[in-house]
Write a protein that holds these residues in place. Structure first.
Motif, PDB file in Angstrom:
ATOM      1  N   ALA A 232       0.831  -1.207   0.000  1.00 42.75           N
ATOM      2  CA  ALA A 232       0.000   0.000   0.000  1.00 42.75           C
ATOM      3  C   ALA A 232       0.859   1.248   0.000  1.00 42.75           C
ATOM      4  CB  ALA A 232      -0.914   0.009   1.222  1.00 42.75           C
ATOM      5  N   PHE A 233       0.334   2.284  -0.656  1.00 47.46           N
ATOM      6  CA  PHE A 233       0.985   3.593  -0.606  1.00 47.46           C
ATOM      7  C   PHE A 233      -0.071   4.677  -0.557  1.00 47.46           C
ATOM      8  CE2 PHE A 233       0.394   2.986  -5.215  1.00 47.46           C
ATOM      9  CZ  PHE A 233      -0.093   4.217  -5.616  1.00 47.46           C
ATOM     10  N   ALA A 234       0.349   5.853  -0.110  1.00 52.99           N
ATOM     11  CA  ALA A 234      -0.505   7.037  -0.166  1.00 52.99           C
ATOM     12  C   ALA A 234       0.299   8.138  -0.822  1.00 52.99           C
ATOM     13  CB  ALA A 234      -0.941   7.451   1.235  1.00 52.99           C
ATOM     14  N   TYR A 235      -0.332   8.879  -1.711  1.00 44.20           N
ATOM     15  CA  TYR A 235       0.329  10.009  -2.367  1.00 44.20           C
ATOM     16  C   TYR A 235      -0.463  11.268  -2.043  1.00 44.20           C
ATOM     17  CZ  TYR A 235       2.225  13.108  -5.922  1.00 44.20           C
ATOM     18  OH  TYR A 235       2.802  14.179  -6.557  1.00 44.20           O
ATOM     19  N   VAL A 236       0.231  12.248  -1.466  1.00 40.47           N
ATOM     20  CA  VAL A 236      -0.419  13.485  -1.031  1.00 40.47           C
ATOM     21  C   VAL A 236      -0.283  14.524  -2.145  1.00 40.47           C
ATOM     22  CG1 VAL A 236      -0.408  15.328   0.702  1.00 40.47           C
ATOM     23  CG2 VAL A 236       0.138  12.966   1.377  1.00 40.47           C
ATOM     24  N   PHE A 237      -1.428  15.034  -2.635  1.00 45.35           N
ATOM     25  CA  PHE A 237      -1.339  16.020  -3.719  1.00 45.35           C
ATOM     26  C   PHE A 237      -1.929  17.378  -3.364  1.00 45.35           C
ATOM     27  CE2 PHE A 237      -5.687  15.333  -5.245  1.00 45.35           C
ATOM     28  CZ  PHE A 237      -5.934  14.018  -4.897  1.00 45.35           C
ATOM     29  N   ALA A 238      -2.383  17.547  -2.134  1.00 38.54           N
ATOM     30  CA  ALA A 238      -2.739  18.876  -1.626  1.00 38.54           C
ATOM     31  C   ALA A 238      -2.601  18.834  -0.117  1.00 38.54           C
ATOM     32  CB  ALA A 238      -4.160  19.259  -2.024  1.00 38.54           C
TER      33      ALA A 238
END
Ligand code: CO
Length: 314
Positions: A232-238
């Motif tokens: 699993a990964f999370a990508y923060v774009f704001a």
């Protein structure tokens, strides 16, 4: 609830009544959350600016030196620009074999077409889950000459048994994506997998993916289950967010958090509204032979893919 929790509750105050009280009471969720194996951040990766296609500027987060892949995910690009020069050239005809491309549009419009006669328009909030299988030649071209173009492309590997499957598409309009409001400052769009009783419209995918779009108000916390054993990964774009129990680890805009294994993850937004994608999938644990738009298991299969493409067999 798990057995260890039940035993603990019984030990602290013997008797079925007390156990029932804890299970039904407000404290039950907290007690359970602290007993669930929480995922922590294993690695934080910052995307690399690059260009692809006919010169589209993008931020490559998976598929670069710092994070070559996260089985079964081969690539993650964020494209985001309000300057047409950064995207107008698009992605003219190019082949794919052996994996799936997933496009999630946040803003703008992208026209898709392929050599099998399929075409479609991806608008803001829509998702296209394309299984390239044994091969397609397609183009992905902006259908706008100015304004913001923003979205993601994720590459998801196929198991050996499915690499030569017939190509197929799932084009998903924004209104088909369930939107869950948690009541404590979080909005969750369920693209694939399940969250709080909602099931995403993408199904029948080999790696059993979870793909969530999460919006958290400033300071809001969201705890959600993630299948154990899946990468699993999370990508923060704001905004920015912290992941994990307690203080957690901070992840800034433009950064991706690779998560350790566990059954749940806790996310807390910083001082601004945070927007991120959370993605998980069953690792394939197969050899990966990769050359540009072809992802197979062996070098011989890559050479075969190049020959088939040149001979027009896609
Ligand atoms: Co493509």
């Amino acid at each position: 609830m798990n057995a260890a929790f039940a035993a603990m509750a019984l030990r602290s105050e013997p008797g079925a009544h007390m156990l029932r009280g804890i299970v039904n009471g407000g404290s039950a969720m907290n007690a359970m959350a602290s007993n669930t194996r929480q995922r922590r951040v294993a690695q934080v990766v910052r995307g690399q600016p690059t260009s692809d296609g006919a010169g589209v500027k993008l931020n490559r987060v998976i598929g670069q030196r710092a994070l070559d892949m996260l089985d079964p995910f081969l690539l993650l690009d964020e494209f985001r620009s309000d300057s047409a020069a950064d995207y107008i050239a698009g992605f003219p005809d190019h082949p794919h074999r052996g994996f799936e491309t997933v496009t999630y549009m946040l803003a703008g419009r992208m026209r898709h077409g392929d050599n099998h006669g399929n075409s479609g328009l991806l608008t803001a909030g829509s998702v296209q889950w394309m299984t390239a299988g044994r091969g397609i030649v397609h183009s992905e071209m902006p259908e706008q000459e100015d304004g913001l173009m923003w979205g993601f492309q994720l590459w998801v590997n196929l198991p050996a048994a499915d690499k030569m499957t017939a190509p197929r598409y799932k084009d998903i309009a924004p209104e088909r994506i369930p939107l869950v409001e948690t009541g404590d400052g979080a909005l969750v769009r369920v693209i694939a997998g399940r969250f709080a009783g909602a099931t995403g419209p993408v199904s029948g995918i080999a790696v059993d993916p979870l793909y969530l779009d999460l919006e958290l108000d400033a300071g809001a916390t969201l705890s959600l289950p993630v299948p154990e054993g899946h990468n699993a990964f999370a990508y923060v774009f704001a905004g920015d967010a912290r992941f994990g129990d307690g203080e957690g680890r901070g992840v800034a805009r433009g950064e991706l958090a690779v998560l350790e294994d566990g059954a749940a993850v806790s996310i807390r937004a910083g001082e601004a509204r945070a927007h991120l994608i959370l993605v998980a999938g069953r690792p394939l644990r197969e050899p990966v032979a990769r050359y540009g738009p072809f992802v197979m298991n062996t070098q011989a299969e890559i050479i075969q893919a190049m020959e088939d493409f040149r001979a027009g067999r896609f």
